[in-house]
Design a protein around this motif. Structure first.
Motif, PDB file in Angstrom:
ATOM      1  N   GLY A 229     -15.049  32.022  24.425  1.00 23.60           N
ATOM      2  CA  GLY A 229     -15.209  33.441  24.134  1.00 23.60           C
ATOM      3  C   GLY A 229     -16.661  33.859  24.086  1.00 23.60           C
ATOM      4  N   ASP A 230     -17.575  32.905  23.862  1.00 21.84           N
ATOM      5  CA  ASP A 230     -19.001  33.225  23.880  1.00 21.84           C
ATOM      6  C   ASP A 230     -19.438  33.537  25.307  1.00 21.84           C
ATOM      7  OD1 ASP A 230     -19.192  32.809  21.182  1.00 21.84           O
ATOM      8  OD2 ASP A 230     -20.259  30.903  21.324  1.00 21.84           O
ATOM      9  N   THR A 231     -20.484  34.319  25.449  1.00 19.62           N
ATOM     10  CA  THR A 231     -21.004  34.699  26.759  1.00 19.62           C
ATOM     11  C   THR A 231     -22.287  33.923  27.034  1.00 19.62           C
ATOM     12  OG1 THR A 231     -20.083  36.892  26.466  1.00 19.62           O
ATOM     13  CG2 THR A 231     -21.718  36.650  28.177  1.00 19.62           C
TER      14      THR A 231
ATOM     15  N   THR B 272     -18.061  34.208  30.574  1.00 11.42           N
ATOM     16  CA  THR B 272     -17.427  33.997  29.282  1.00 11.42           C
ATOM     17  C   THR B 272     -16.841  32.590  29.273  1.00 11.42           C
ATOM     18  OG1 THR B 272     -16.879  36.328  29.148  1.00 11.42           O
ATOM     19  CG2 THR B 272     -15.674  34.851  27.692  1.00 11.42           C
TER      20      THR B 272
ATOM     21  N   ALA C 194     -17.771  37.266  33.247  1.00 14.76           N
ATOM     22  CA  ALA C 194     -17.591  38.176  32.109  1.00 14.76           C
ATOM     23  C   ALA C 194     -17.186  39.551  32.601  1.00 14.76           C
ATOM     24  CB  ALA C 194     -18.880  38.260  31.298  1.00 14.76           C
TER      25      ALA C 194
ATOM     26  N   ALA D  35     -15.874  28.339  32.371  1.00 16.76           N
ATOM     27  CA  ALA D  35     -16.211  29.742  32.133  1.00 16.76           C
ATOM     28  C   ALA D  35     -15.667  30.597  33.278  1.00 16.76           C
ATOM     29  CB  ALA D  35     -17.725  29.913  32.030  1.00 16.76           C
TER      30      ALA D  35
END
Length: 64
Positions: free
Chosen positions: A19-21, A8, A39, A36
Motif C-alpha cells: 500500500g505504500d508508494t 504502489t 500507482a 508493485a
C-alpha cells in the motif's frame, strides 16, 4: 535526469509495507513486477460510488 514512476507496493520491501508508494525509474518498472503496480494518480473510484450496505444477518447454512 529521467522522470520517476510512482508505484504502489503489493508486497513488503524493506521497511515499506503493501500500500505504500515508491518512486522507481521507468527502466526498472519490469523488475518490480509482482511487488508493485503502477500507482493510480486519479481519485479512487470507490469514493465516487455509494458504499454498499451490509446484510443485516449473514446467510444461514442449509438444514440437513
Amino acid at each position: 535526469m529521467s522522470d520517476l514512476v510512482m508505484m504502489t507496493l503489493t508486497f513488503w520491501h524493506g521497511s515499506k509495507v503493501p500500500g505504500d508508494t515508491v518512486e522507481v525509474r521507468p527502466e526498472d518498472v519490469d523488475s518490480w513486477k509482482g511487488y508493485a503496480v503502477p500507482a493510480d494518480t486519479t481519485a479512487p473510484a470507490a469514493e465516487k460510488t455509494a458504499p454498499k450496505q451490509a446484510a443485516a444477518e449473514p446467510p444461514k447454512a442449509p438444514v440437513k
